[in-house]
Scaffold this active site. Structure first.
Site, PDB file in Angstrom:
ATOM      1  N   PHE A  84       0.871  -1.173   0.000  1.00 54.25           N
ATOM      2  CA  PHE A  84       0.000   0.000   0.000  1.00 54.25           C
ATOM      3  C   PHE A  84       0.903   1.216   0.000  1.00 54.25           C
ATOM      4  O   PHE A  84       1.651   1.437   0.947  1.00 54.25           O
ATOM      5  CB  PHE A  84      -0.908   0.039   1.236  1.00 54.25           C
ATOM      6  CG  PHE A  84      -1.724   1.320   1.343  1.00 54.25           C
ATOM      7  CD1 PHE A  84      -3.086   1.305   1.151  1.00 54.25           C
ATOM      8  CD2 PHE A  84      -1.119   2.542   1.625  1.00 54.25           C
ATOM      9  CE1 PHE A  84      -3.844   2.476   1.238  1.00 54.25           C
ATOM     10  CE2 PHE A  84      -1.856   3.720   1.703  1.00 54.25           C
ATOM     11  CZ  PHE A  84      -3.220   3.689   1.506  1.00 54.25           C
ATOM     12  N   GLU A  85       0.817   1.978  -1.051  1.00 53.03           N
ATOM     13  CA  GLU A  85       1.486   3.266  -1.062  1.00 53.03           C
ATOM     14  C   GLU A  85       0.760   4.173  -2.047  1.00 53.03           C
ATOM     15  O   GLU A  85       0.242   3.723  -3.067  1.00 53.03           O
ATOM     16  CB  GLU A  85       2.971   3.148  -1.417  1.00 53.03           C
ATOM     17  CG  GLU A  85       3.278   2.611  -2.794  1.00 53.03           C
ATOM     18  CD  GLU A  85       4.771   2.460  -3.056  1.00 53.03           C
ATOM     19  OE1 GLU A  85       5.584   2.581  -2.121  1.00 53.03           O
ATOM     20  OE2 GLU A  85       5.138   2.204  -4.228  1.00 53.03           O
TER      21      GLU A  85
END
Length: 350
Positions: free
Chosen positions: A231-232
């Site tokens: 997740f980024e």
């Protein structure tokens, strides 16, 4: 900005032009149903209001079944891209025989993904190539999504607009420590790069430096902390910048993606910590997220009773011994609550 004011602004943001952004997913045809699950979560929690596009990348052509079954999960545009062969193969400076020997040794030592050749190609691609794909040319920000992840809280504002309005370069939800056995020479290689390219490094003596997130002795050693990059939300301009791409190319020439098992998460995180400042990085504390056995769950009690989140705060990895969130907060000199972007409607809590 007052949180309640920003929350109201976030609602009004639906009336504003959409940010040039989208979701980027590295995925294979056999991960179709795990991907459909991720899409359902993210569409229900956020994207049904905004219709940001989805970009799917694969080293093999997508099947028609994959295209049809993913397109039906969203009202947004969907794009399917093929990874160039040169981005998913051995560069000519790699000794493939030696690389095979190191994989065998790491497998015998039971290092996670130690024997996997495809995992190394994936880490190398995620470290330096996916952001260069032409399908991202018209975007300013990307949100990386993985098959089989869960989003446990309603996202009541636009994270892309937050990135744009605050001129943020990188955002994350979970941080943790890397396995040292996978990256034994990564930090020394990084120090070599920094010595040879000081123009790319944020001044470590600055009060805005975040070097302390990855090193507790002013850069002599790596403490293994990294932002979990599955997740980024990040700036494509930063990831395509001369500074970041020079760092990636330097690492690539060193061979550690194949001779060791360098992951894209520590690579991204070290670059962020060396090249950016405090005002460039954001912890998306209010986005509940789960990948494999690791989960981030916001601990605001009213969010559970009001139905904003369904996750159990006591299971959140944030306060686990292996988490690096306290390190991040100490470096930023901030609290968890200071990263809350939205507040519940007053009518919801009256």
């Amino acid at each position: 900005m007052d949180a309640n004011v920003e929350y109201q602004d976030a609602k009004d943001a639906l009336l504003l032009p959409r940010v040039k952004a989208g979701f980027v997913v590295l995925v294979r045809n056999n991960e179709l149903y795990q991907l459909r699950s991720s899409m359902r979560y993210l569409e229900d929690r956020f994207n049904k209001k905004y219709n940001y596009p989805w970009i799917f990348l694969n080293e093999e052509p997508f099947t028609e079944e994959f295209k049809n079954m993913t397109a039906m999960m969203t009202n947004a545009q969907v794009h399917y891209g093929l990874i160039p062969t040169e981005h998913w193969s051995y560069p000519d400076w790699i000794d493939q025989g030696y690389a095979a020997q190191t994989r065998k040794q790491m497998a015998e030592e039971n290092i996670v993904y130690g024997g996997s050749e495809s995992y190394r190609h994936m880490c190398r691609y995620q470290s330096g190539f996916f952001m260069l794909h032409p399908l991202l040319d018209d975007l300013d920000y990307y949100w990386r999504v993985e098959p089989g992840v869960k989003f446990s809280c309603d996202i009541e504002y636009d994270p892309f607009r937050l990135m744009q309005d605050r001129d943020l370069k990188y955002g994350f939800t979970i941080s943790l420590k890397e396995y040292h056995a996978t990256i034994p020479t990564l930090w020394n290689t990084t120090l070599d790069f920094a010595r040879k390219n000081p123009q790319y490094i944020f001044p470590r003596n600055s009060s805005d430096s975040i070097l302390g997130f990855v090193s507790e002795d002013r850069g002599w050693n790596y403490n293994l902390c990294h932002f979990w990059s599955n997740f980024e939300i990040a700036s494509i301009k930063f990831m395509r910048s001369e500074a970041y791409q020079s760092y990636f190319k330097f690492l690539d020439k060193a061979g550690g993606f194949f001779y060791e098992r360098w992951g894209d998460a520590p690579v991204h995180s070290i670059a962020v910590s060396l090249m950016l400042g405090k005002n460039d990085v954001h912890w998306f504390y209010d986005i509940g997220y789960k990948h494999d056995f690791f989960e981030h769950c916001p601990t605001e009690p009213s969010w559970l009773t009001n139905g904003k989140c369904y996750c159990e705060p006591t299971t959140s990895f944030t306060h686990n011994q292996g988490s690096c969130h306290s390190q991040f907060l100490n470096v930023m000199n901030r609290t968890e609550a200071s990263f809350i972007v939205t507040q519940p409607d007053l009518e919801d809590i009256s």
